[in-house]
Design an enzyme around this catalytic site. Structure first.
Site, PDB file in Angstrom:
ATOM      1  CB  CYS A   1      -5.355 -27.432   7.703  1.00  0.00           C
ATOM      2  SG  CYS A   1      -6.704 -28.640   7.512  1.00  0.00           S
TER       3      CYS A   1
ATOM      4  CE  LYS B   1      -4.965 -24.108   4.798  1.00  0.00           C
ATOM      5  NZ  LYS B   1      -6.375 -24.450   5.112  1.00  0.00           N
TER       6      LYS B   1
ATOM      7  CD  GLU C   1      -7.513 -24.657   9.063  1.00  0.00           C
ATOM      8  OE1 GLU C   1      -7.362 -23.965   8.046  1.00  0.00           O
ATOM      9  OE2 GLU C   1      -7.711 -25.884   9.025  1.00  0.00           O
TER      10      GLU C   1
END
Length: 273
Positions: free
Chosen positions: A159, A118, A41
């Site tokens: 993440c 995301k 990331e």
């Protein structure tokens, strides 16, 4: 069989420097004759400066994506851009104020195969660290993204998504074999939960998990956990780099995955409650 490499980086707030470092690490991975290389990331930019993040955000035809397309085509390798800041749509005459945190998968012929924005944003107060408010700058993605590849289906995530098992269940329901989790985990949350969460996502979905991470000290005092790893569907860590920049790699044996799923057909036993 898919030979995959996961890259661990200590990215800075200098995009050119980060891309140069990424290219050097890509070269290291290519020495292992890998089919796919995955970056962490924020691999092109790690900064707490909101203004810099917005100004550095690119389009899908920006320097980062085009550079990755060139690298992929030149080296006949698939590349996962763990995440890059991508400009969000704005009204005519309005300055950009928000971005997407986007993971981009590029095929070996240099084509963008998938883009995932995301979904779950990191708005938390981390004890012993600091408060994070990702949603103040980043727009949340709205849907899971599955990439079709020669090795089967891959599920994309980033993440903090790791804490939401329903995303990965949706991927396994749709036949995904590999789950990607490029990350920049904080040190306190990494020490507490990284091992349990990454192994759980592999075990409960009987998927390979590829989790490249950021490690070390970044501009603004942020520190990330590292422990880049590759996990098999039984939950065994088959490659890991706890600290330092570098490369880990492993062969993903899909015949072995099929045997595991046949011997323990938990995915077929699932009940909707």
């Amino acid at each position: 069989m898919l030979r995959v490499a996961a890259i661990q980086m200590t990215s800075t707030d200098d995009r050119s420097e980060n891309l140069a470092k990424a290219h050097a690490l890509l070269d290291q991975a290519l020495e292992r004759k890998v089919d796919l290389v995955a970056f962490p990331e924020n691999f092109t930019l790690m900064t707490d400066n909101a203004v810099q993040k917005v100004r550095s955000a690119e389009t899908m035809k920006g320097v980062t994506v085009e550079t990755l397309q060139e690298w992929a085509a030149e080296n006949d390798v698939w590349i996962l851009a763990g995440s890059v800041p991508i400009q969000a749509p704005k009204k005519k005459g309005q300055k950009a104020t928000q971005i997407f945190n986007s993971s981009v998968l590029v095929s070996a012929d240099g084509e963008v195969v998938a883009r995932y924005d995301k979904i779950h944003l990191f708005d938390v107060n981390v004890p012993g660290d600091r408060s994070y408010n990702e949603s103040s700058l980043v727009l949340a993605g709205r849907k899971p993204v599955i990439a079709e590849t020669p090795w089967g289906r891959f599920g994309l995530s980033i993440c903090y998504d790791l804490r939401f098992p329903e995303l990965y269940r949706a991927y396994s329901q749709e036949g995904c074999r590999v789950l990607f989790v490029p990350s920049a985990f904080t040190v306190p949350t990494g020490k507490a939960h990284w091992d349990a969460l990454t192994r759980a996502r592999a075990i409960e979905n009987q998927c390979f998990v590829v989790a490249p991470g950021q490690w070390g000290q970044h501009p603004g005092g942020r520190e990330t956990f590292g422990h880049t790893r590759i996990i098999n569907p039984w939950g065994r860590v088959i490659a890991e780099r706890p600290a330092g920049e570098g490369v880990v790699w492993a062969d993903l044996d899909f015949d072995e995955q099929d045997r595991m799923r046949a011997d323990l057909p938990a995915l077929n036993h699932r009940k909707i409650l």
